[in-house]
Write a protein that holds these residues in place. Structure first.
Motif, PDB file in Angstrom:
ATOM      1  N   ARG A 132       0.803  -1.224   0.000  1.00  0.00           N
ATOM      2  CA  ARG A 132       0.000   0.000   0.000  1.00  0.00           C
ATOM      3  C   ARG A 132       0.839   1.280   0.000  1.00  0.00           C
ATOM      4  O   ARG A 132       0.315   2.363  -0.274  1.00  0.00           O
ATOM      5  N   ASP A 133       2.142   1.167   0.307  1.00  0.00           N
ATOM      6  CA  ASP A 133       3.019   2.336   0.307  1.00  0.00           C
ATOM      7  C   ASP A 133       3.583   2.653  -1.074  1.00  0.00           C
ATOM      8  O   ASP A 133       4.229   3.694  -1.255  1.00  0.00           O
ATOM      9  N   LEU A 134       3.346   1.781  -2.040  1.00  0.00           N
ATOM     10  CA  LEU A 134       3.897   1.986  -3.376  1.00  0.00           C
ATOM     11  C   LEU A 134       2.985   2.898  -4.205  1.00  0.00           C
ATOM     12  O   LEU A 134       1.753   2.800  -4.118  1.00  0.00           O
ATOM     13  N   PRO A 135       3.557   3.792  -5.001  1.00  0.00           N
ATOM     14  CA  PRO A 135       2.743   4.677  -5.844  1.00  0.00           C
ATOM     15  C   PRO A 135       1.838   3.875  -6.770  1.00  0.00           C
ATOM     16  O   PRO A 135       2.270   2.925  -7.426  1.00  0.00           O
ATOM     17  N   GLY A 136       0.563   4.251  -6.795  1.00  0.00           N
ATOM     18  CA  GLY A 136      -0.381   3.615  -7.705  1.00  0.00           C
ATOM     19  C   GLY A 136      -0.929   2.285  -7.240  1.00  0.00           C
ATOM     20  O   GLY A 136      -1.747   1.678  -7.942  1.00  0.00           O
ATOM     21  N   ARG A 137      -0.507   1.827  -6.067  1.00  0.00           N
ATOM     22  CA  ARG A 137      -0.994   0.537  -5.567  1.00  0.00           C
ATOM     23  C   ARG A 137      -2.124   0.735  -4.561  1.00  0.00           C
ATOM     24  O   ARG A 137      -2.223   1.774  -3.900  1.00  0.00           O
ATOM     25  N   ASP A 138      -2.958  -0.285  -4.438  1.00  0.00           N
ATOM     26  CA  ASP A 138      -4.081  -0.255  -3.514  1.00  0.00           C
ATOM     27  C   ASP A 138      -3.687  -0.856  -2.165  1.00  0.00           C
ATOM     28  O   ASP A 138      -2.634  -1.491  -2.033  1.00  0.00           O
ATOM     29  N   ASN A 139      -4.548  -0.666  -1.189  1.00  0.00           N
ATOM     30  CA  ASN A 139      -4.363  -1.300   0.110  1.00  0.00           C
ATOM     31  C   ASN A 139      -4.950  -2.714   0.046  1.00  0.00           C
ATOM     32  O   ASN A 139      -6.162  -2.884  -0.056  1.00  0.00           O
ATOM     33  N   HIS A 140      -4.093  -3.707   0.093  1.00  0.00           N
ATOM     34  CA  HIS A 140      -4.536  -5.099  -0.009  1.00  0.00           C
ATOM     35  C   HIS A 140      -4.723  -5.751   1.355  1.00  0.00           C
ATOM     36  O   HIS A 140      -5.034  -6.946   1.430  1.00  0.00           O
ATOM     37  N   ARG A 141      -4.521  -5.011   2.412  1.00  0.00           N
ATOM     38  CA  ARG A 141      -4.597  -5.595   3.747  1.00  0.00           C
ATOM     39  C   ARG A 141      -6.039  -5.920   4.147  1.00  0.00           C
ATOM     40  O   ARG A 141      -6.994  -5.344   3.628  1.00  0.00           O
TER      41      ARG A 141
END
Length: 258
Positions: A132-141
C-alpha cells in the motif's frame, strides 16, 4: 483406496501468551478434507522436529498457508525494517527448502498468501514490505474491523493470462477474490511465472515454470468457504487430484492441470 495425506505447514502460536503450539487454520483443514478429499495433517514449522526428506516420504502434497509473520528479508538479500513486520525464522527454515524439494520431486504444492510469497523467495525472488506504500498501488490488507464475512469479502478482480494455467483451471480470465495481505512480489523468482494480477498490477497468481508436478500459488485466501466458492473450489479440487495422483505414483505437471 485410502485418501492422500496433505501436510499443512503450521504457524507458531502462543496460547494465553505462555504456551507455544503449532497451529493451522480450520479453514485450510476443512478445504483439504472436503474439497481435496484428503487427510489434513499439521506440519510443525520447526527444523528441530521435522526433516525435509522425512516429510517428502510422509505426505502426498503440501499446503503452505498464510501466517502473520513474514518471510525474513535476509532470505532474499535485503535488510529487515519495521515495515517488514514480524518474522518466523523457523518457518522460513522449513518452508523454503521444502518448497524446492517438492518441486524437484514433482510432489504437489499449493501456496497461499505467505505461502505464495515463500514460493517466490524459494526460487530467488524478492518481496515488497508494504504494497500500500507503493505509488499507484491499492491497500490489499485485511479490513481491521468487521465480521469474518466482512474480512474475507470479495475485494477486487484478478485477471489471468490468456490461455494460461489459471485461465484453464478457472474457465475464465477474470475472477473476484478476497484480499488480506500486506506484502507482495517485488521481483519474480527465476522459475516463477506470474499468471494473474490485481487491477493495480500486484501479482496474485503464480506457478513454477517446468515443474514436474502441481506447483501453484495464490496471494488471496481461497480456503474461505472453499467448497462453495467458484474460484476456490476448482483450485483445491485440482490440487487434491494431483495429490491423489502422486499417492498412486503419477505426476500432474502444473502446466497441464486443466
Amino acid at each position: 483406496m485410502s485418501r492422500p495425506v496433505i501436510g499443512i505447514i503450521g504457524n507458531s502460536h502462543l496460547i494465553n501468551d505462555s504456551y507455544l503450539v503449532q497451529a493451522a487454520g480450520d479453514m485450510n483443514m476443512q478445504a483439504v478434507k472436503d474439497v481435496c478429499d484428503a487427510i489434513p495433517v499439521i506440519i510443525p514449522a520447526d527444523p528441530a522436529v521435522v526433516d525435509v526428506d522425512d516429510l517428502l516420504c510422509a505426505c502426498d502434497g503440501f499446503v503452505f498457508p498464510g501466517g502473520r509473520p513474514n518471510v525474513h528479508p535476509e532470505e532474499y538479500g535485503e535488510a529487515a525494517t519495521e515495515a517488514h513486520g514480524a518474522f518466523d525464522r523457523n518457518r522460513d527454515s522449513v518452508a523454503l527448502p521444502l518448497i524446492r524439494a517438492c518441486v524437484a520431486a514433482g510432489l504437489p504444492i499449493l501456496g497461499i498468501c505467505r505461502g505464495f510469497q515463500e514460493m517466490n523467495v524459494a526460487f530467488g525472488g524478492s518481496l515488497y514490505p508494504e504494497i500500500r506504500d507503493l505509488p499507484g498501488r491499492d491497500n490489499h490488507r485485511m479490513p481491521p474491523d468487521g465480521t469474518i464475512e466482512e474480512k474475507f469479502a470479495m475485494r477486487h478482480r484478478i485477471t489471468f493470462t490468456e490461455g494460461g494455467v489459471f485461465h484453464r483451471l478457472m474457465g475464465s480470465r477474470e475472477v473476484m477474490t478476497n484480499s488480506l495481505h500486506g506484502q507482495g512480489i517485488k521481483v519474480a523468482g527465476e522459475r516463477i511465472v506470474i499468471d494473474g494480477t490485481a487491477p493495480d498490477s500486484t501479482p496474485e497468481a503464480i506457478y513454477v515454470k517446468d515443474a514436474p508436478g502441481f506447483a501453484l500459488g495464490v496471494q488471496w485466501h481461497p480456503e474461505y468457504k472453499a467448497g462453495m466458492d467458484k474460484v476456490s473450489r476448482p483450485l483445491f479440487a485440482a490440487f487434491g487430484r494431483a495429490a491423489a495422483d502422486w499417492a498412486q505414483g503419477k505426476r500432474t505437471p502444473a502446466r497441464k492441470i486443466a
